[in-house]
Structures are given as C-alpha cells and as structure tokens.
Scaffold this motif. Structure first.
Motif, PDB file in Angstrom:
ATOM      1  N   ILE A  53      36.663  35.464  47.577  1.00 26.10           N
ATOM      2  CA  ILE A  53      36.947  36.851  47.211  1.00 26.10           C
ATOM      3  C   ILE A  53      37.724  36.926  45.893  1.00 26.10           C
ATOM      4  O   ILE A  53      37.518  37.830  45.087  1.00 26.10           O
ATOM      5  CB  ILE A  53      37.643  37.615  48.362  1.00 26.10           C
ATOM      6  N   PHE A  54      38.582  35.939  45.643  1.00 24.27           N
ATOM      7  CA  PHE A  54      39.260  35.901  44.346  1.00 24.27           C
ATOM      8  C   PHE A  54      38.251  35.618  43.239  1.00 24.27           C
ATOM      9  O   PHE A  54      38.311  36.235  42.169  1.00 24.27           O
ATOM     10  CB  PHE A  54      40.370  34.841  44.340  1.00 24.27           C
ATOM     11  N   SER A  55      37.339  34.687  43.481  1.00 17.49           N
ATOM     12  CA  SER A  55      36.371  34.310  42.446  1.00 17.49           C
ATOM     13  C   SER A  55      35.396  35.428  42.116  1.00 17.49           C
ATOM     14  O   SER A  55      35.020  35.591  40.956  1.00 17.49           O
ATOM     15  CB  SER A  55      35.582  33.067  42.881  1.00 17.49           C
ATOM     16  N   VAL A  56      34.966  36.184  43.113  1.00 19.95           N
ATOM     17  CA  VAL A  56      33.893  37.156  42.857  1.00 19.95           C
ATOM     18  C   VAL A  56      34.358  38.576  42.627  1.00 19.95           C
ATOM     19  O   VAL A  56      33.573  39.397  42.162  1.00 19.95           O
ATOM     20  CB  VAL A  56      32.812  37.134  43.966  1.00 19.95           C
ATOM     21  N   CYS A  57      35.640  38.889  42.968  1.00 21.41           N
ATOM     22  CA  CYS A  57      36.018  40.270  42.704  1.00 21.41           C
ATOM     23  C   CYS A  57      37.467  40.488  42.317  1.00 21.41           C
ATOM     24  O   CYS A  57      37.711  41.230  41.387  1.00 21.41           O
ATOM     25  CB  CYS A  57      35.577  41.161  43.863  1.00 21.41           C
ATOM     26  N   ILE A  58      38.407  39.879  42.960  1.00 25.22           N
ATOM     27  CA  ILE A  58      39.814  40.187  42.674  1.00 25.22           C
ATOM     28  C   ILE A  58      40.169  39.864  41.227  1.00 25.22           C
ATOM     29  O   ILE A  58      40.729  40.700  40.517  1.00 25.22           O
ATOM     30  CB  ILE A  58      40.755  39.472  43.662  1.00 25.22           C
ATOM     31  N   MET A  59      39.826  38.671  40.776  1.00 25.62           N
ATOM     32  CA  MET A  59      40.202  38.295  39.403  1.00 25.62           C
ATOM     33  C   MET A  59      39.429  39.107  38.363  1.00 25.62           C
ATOM     34  O   MET A  59      39.976  39.429  37.311  1.00 25.62           O
ATOM     35  CB  MET A  59      40.029  36.793  39.196  1.00 25.62           C
ATOM     36  N   ALA A  60      38.183  39.460  38.664  1.00 23.62           N
ATOM     37  CA  ALA A  60      37.423  40.316  37.745  1.00 23.62           C
ATOM     38  C   ALA A  60      38.070  41.697  37.651  1.00 23.62           C
ATOM     39  O   ALA A  60      38.122  42.294  36.569  1.00 23.62           O
ATOM     40  CB  ALA A  60      35.968  40.420  38.201  1.00 23.62           C
ATOM     41  N   ALA A  61      38.571  42.197  38.769  1.00 25.19           N
ATOM     42  CA  ALA A  61      39.267  43.494  38.752  1.00 25.19           C
ATOM     43  C   ALA A  61      40.560  43.388  37.956  1.00 25.19           C
ATOM     44  O   ALA A  61      40.872  44.282  37.157  1.00 25.19           O
ATOM     45  CB  ALA A  61      39.550  43.960  40.180  1.00 25.19           C
ATOM     46  N   PHE A  62      41.308  42.313  38.173  1.00 25.76           N
ATOM     47  CA  PHE A  62      42.561  42.130  37.429  1.00 25.76           C
ATOM     48  C   PHE A  62      42.309  41.966  35.931  1.00 25.76           C
ATOM     49  O   PHE A  62      43.135  42.366  35.116  1.00 25.76           O
ATOM     50  CB  PHE A  62      43.334  40.922  37.952  1.00 25.76           C
ATOM     51  N   ALA A  63      41.176  41.389  35.553  1.00 20.95           N
ATOM     52  CA  ALA A  63      40.848  41.196  34.133  1.00 20.95           C
ATOM     53  C   ALA A  63      40.630  42.534  33.432  1.00 20.95           C
ATOM     54  O   ALA A  63      40.754  42.619  32.209  1.00 20.95           O
ATOM     55  CB  ALA A  63      39.610  40.319  33.990  1.00 20.95           C
ATOM     56  N   ARG A  64      40.325  43.578  34.182  1.00 21.49           N
ATOM     57  CA  ARG A  64      40.127  44.910  33.600  1.00 21.49           C
ATOM     58  C   ARG A  64      41.442  45.621  33.313  1.00 21.49           C
ATOM     59  O   ARG A  64      41.467  46.637  32.636  1.00 21.49           O
ATOM     60  CB  ARG A  64      39.285  45.774  34.534  1.00 21.49           C
ATOM     61  N   LEU A  65      42.527  45.079  33.860  1.00 22.05           N
ATOM     62  CA  LEU A  65      43.846  45.666  33.642  1.00 22.05           C
ATOM     63  C   LEU A  65      44.446  45.142  32.345  1.00 22.05           C
ATOM     64  O   LEU A  65      43.981  44.136  31.796  1.00 22.05           O
ATOM     65  CB  LEU A  65      44.768  45.310  34.815  1.00 22.05           C
ATOM     66  N   SER A  66      45.473  45.777  31.879  1.00 27.35           N
ATOM     67  CA  SER A  66      46.195  45.233  30.727  1.00 27.35           C
ATOM     68  C   SER A  66      46.804  43.896  31.156  1.00 27.35           C
ATOM     69  O   SER A  66      47.003  43.661  32.356  1.00 27.35           O
ATOM     70  CB  SER A  66      47.297  46.194  30.294  1.00 27.35           C
TER      71      SER A  66
END
Length: 163
Positions: free
Chosen positions: A25-38
């Motif tokens: 879940i970190f690999s496929v969505c959580i980190m991608a979501a965090f990458a969209r943040l400042s």
C-alpha cells in the motif's frame, strides 16, 4: 518439532502477508499521494506515520514475522526435504529482503527525515531523495515479503501433504 513445523509456517505466512500488504500500500498509493504534497507537508505526513507505526500491533506483525522467519530458516534447514528447504528459503528471503532492508536502508532514511528541520531546504532536498530511495527499497520489501509468503505457502502445502 515436526508437529510444530506446519503451525509455525502458517503463523509465518500470516505475519509475512500482513507485512506484504503494508509495504504494498505504501508502494502503490501512500507515497504517490505524499509526493503530491509540498516537501514540508509530505515529510510531516511521513514523520507522523513513522511515529504512529511504532505500536504493539505493527511490532507484533513485523518482529513476529522476523522471529518466525529466523526459526523456520533454522528448523527448515535442519529438517531438510522440500518443505523444510522451502520454509528455510522463505525465512531467509524475509530476513534479508524485509528485515535487513528495513534496518539498513528504510529506518536510517526515516531517522534522517525526522531529524531534518521542518520546512528547511535540507528537509526539501532530503524529501526528494526519500521519495526515490526509500520508495525503491520499499518495493524490495514488498517483493521480498511476497516471495517469502509464496515460499512459506509452498512449504506449508508440502508439509500438509506429508502429514
């Protein structure tokens, strides 16, 4: 010890599968979501997760899988045969690709991120590196967990056929 082997293998499958799901879940969505943040927001969110994840349920799954992997690596090797060697291989894969990678790569990056001053240029630079390096090693943990689950499942199936 032979009668404990299937029970230990089954418990290891459950604990290892929990880890695989977490890393996935970190690999496929959580980190991608965090990458969209400042960078400051992403780092703050990750630091919050790193603080909250240190709890008895996570520790039970992570260190339980690690301990069971170690036990099965030894018992499986000593037992021999297809089931034993598959369990030993599954244990070694988890120990190296999950526990080892976590200790050598992911945790030091977590510690560095936590130590960087919030909102600083240092934190922003570290966050970009974190998104590349931490995530890459998390992919290794995901695949390592899945490989360990597969090997342990094959070992369990083989031991059930023998019993």
């Amino acid at each position: 010890m032979a009668s404990l082997f299937p029970i230990l293998t089954f418990l290891a499958i459950l604990a290892t599968a929990l880890n695989a799901g977490l890393f996935f879940i970190f690999s496929v969505c959580i980190m991608a979501a965090f990458a969209r943040l400042s960078p400051a927001e992403g780092a703050a969110a990750m630091n919050a997760i790193n603080a909250v994840i240190q709890n008895p349920l996570f520790f039970s799954a992570f260190f339980g899988a690690t301990l069971l992997s170690l036990v099965l690596a030894v018992i499986g090797y000593m037992q021999g045969g297809a089931a034993g060697l598959m369990a030993a291989a599954g244990g070694v894969v988890f120990l190296v690709a999950v526990f080892g990678v976590t200790a050598v790569f992911n945790v030091p990056l977590n510690d560095a991120l936590a130590a960087a001053p919030a909102g600083s240029a240092e934190q922003a630079t570290l966050w970009q590196r974190y998104l590349d390096v931490w995530v890459m090693w998390n992919h290794v943990r995901t695949l390592g967990s899945l490989a360990a689950v597969a090997l342990l499942a094959l070992a369990f199936r083989q031991s059930a056929q023998l019993g």
